[in-house]
Design a protein around this motif. Structure first.
Motif, mmCIF file in Angstrom:
data_model
loop_
_atom_site.group_PDB
_atom_site.id
_atom_site.type_symbol
_atom_site.label_atom_id
_atom_site.label_comp_id
_atom_site.label_asym_id
_atom_site.label_seq_id
_atom_site.Cartn_x
_atom_site.Cartn_y
_atom_site.Cartn_z
ATOM 1 N N ASP A 220 -25.928 -87.200 145.080
ATOM 2 C CA ASP A 220 -26.628 -87.697 146.325
ATOM 3 C C ASP A 220 -26.977 -86.691 147.152
ATOM 4 O OD1 ASP A 220 -26.303 -90.337 145.363
ATOM 5 O OD2 ASP A 220 -24.735 -91.051 146.838
ATOM 6 N N ALA A 221 -26.148 -85.586 147.476
ATOM 7 C CA ALA A 221 -26.490 -84.583 148.261
ATOM 8 C C ALA A 221 -27.730 -83.833 147.655
ATOM 9 C CB ALA A 221 -25.318 -83.442 148.478
ATOM 10 N N LEU A 222 -27.721 -83.704 146.303
ATOM 11 C CA LEU A 222 -28.895 -82.903 145.633
ATOM 12 C C LEU A 222 -30.185 -83.656 145.736
ATOM 13 C CD1 LEU A 222 -26.985 -81.109 142.900
ATOM 14 C CD2 LEU A 222 -27.850 -80.071 144.907
ATOM 15 N N ALA A 223 -30.158 -85.093 145.820
ATOM 16 C CA ALA A 223 -31.288 -85.590 145.639
ATOM 17 C C ALA A 223 -31.991 -85.962 146.986
ATOM 18 C CB ALA A 223 -30.972 -87.018 144.885
ATOM 19 N N GLY A 224 -31.225 -85.345 148.155
ATOM 20 C CA GLY A 224 -31.893 -85.636 149.387
ATOM 21 C C GLY A 224 -31.245 -86.952 149.921
ATOM 22 N N PRO B 165 -23.721 -78.320 153.784
ATOM 23 C CA PRO B 165 -25.241 -78.596 153.871
ATOM 24 C C PRO B 165 -25.540 -78.631 152.527
ATOM 25 C CG PRO B 165 -24.561 -76.741 155.572
ATOM 26 C CD PRO B 165 -23.453 -77.056 154.810
ATOM 27 N N SER B 166 -26.239 -79.675 152.171
ATOM 28 C CA SER B 166 -26.809 -79.955 150.984
ATOM 29 C C SER B 166 -27.815 -78.837 150.433
ATOM 30 C CB SER B 166 -27.297 -81.247 150.550
ATOM 31 O OG SER B 166 -28.325 -81.498 151.644
ATOM 32 N N ASP B 167 -28.713 -78.184 151.381
ATOM 33 C CA ASP B 167 -29.753 -77.160 151.096
ATOM 34 C C ASP B 167 -28.959 -75.950 150.811
ATOM 35 O OD1 ASP B 167 -28.899 -76.815 153.817
ATOM 36 O OD2 ASP B 167 -31.010 -76.474 154.349
ATOM 37 N N ARG B 168 -27.841 -75.983 150.942
ATOM 38 C CA ARG B 168 -27.036 -74.482 150.647
ATOM 39 C C ARG B 168 -26.194 -74.571 149.529
ATOM 40 N NH1 ARG B 168 -30.158 -71.143 153.251
ATOM 41 N NH2 ARG B 168 -30.267 -71.691 155.558
#
Length: 75
Positions: A31-35, A53-56
């Motif tokens: 879910d974090a990687l899919a946005g 943070p998912s973007d990190r």
């Protein structure tokens, strides 16, 4: 189970013992990687939350469930 999280631009990884199942951890990472979520949120065995943070996210390593050994054995 042991979960290792690599964070971009951080020299050390985050290691925690989670009471969540492997499927729950995998679903949260997906879910974090899919946005779908801006943060990867996991809870350790003591009830503390770890938020990344998912973007990190660099990588997430999900270990096997650990069985606790009780008593004395010979090696």
């Amino acid at each position: 189970m042991e979960v290792k999280i690599g964070v971009q631009h951080a020299p050390r990884e985050i290691v925690l013992e989670s009471g969540q199942s492997a499927e729950e951890v995998e679903r949260a990472v997906a879910d974090a990687l899919a946005g779908k979520a801006q943060l990867l949120s996991l809870t350790d065995e003591h009830g503390r939350k770890v938020l990344v943070p998912s973007d990190r996210l660099a990588y997430v390593e999900i270990g096997q469930p650990a069985t606790r050994r009780v008593g004395f054995t010979t090696i």
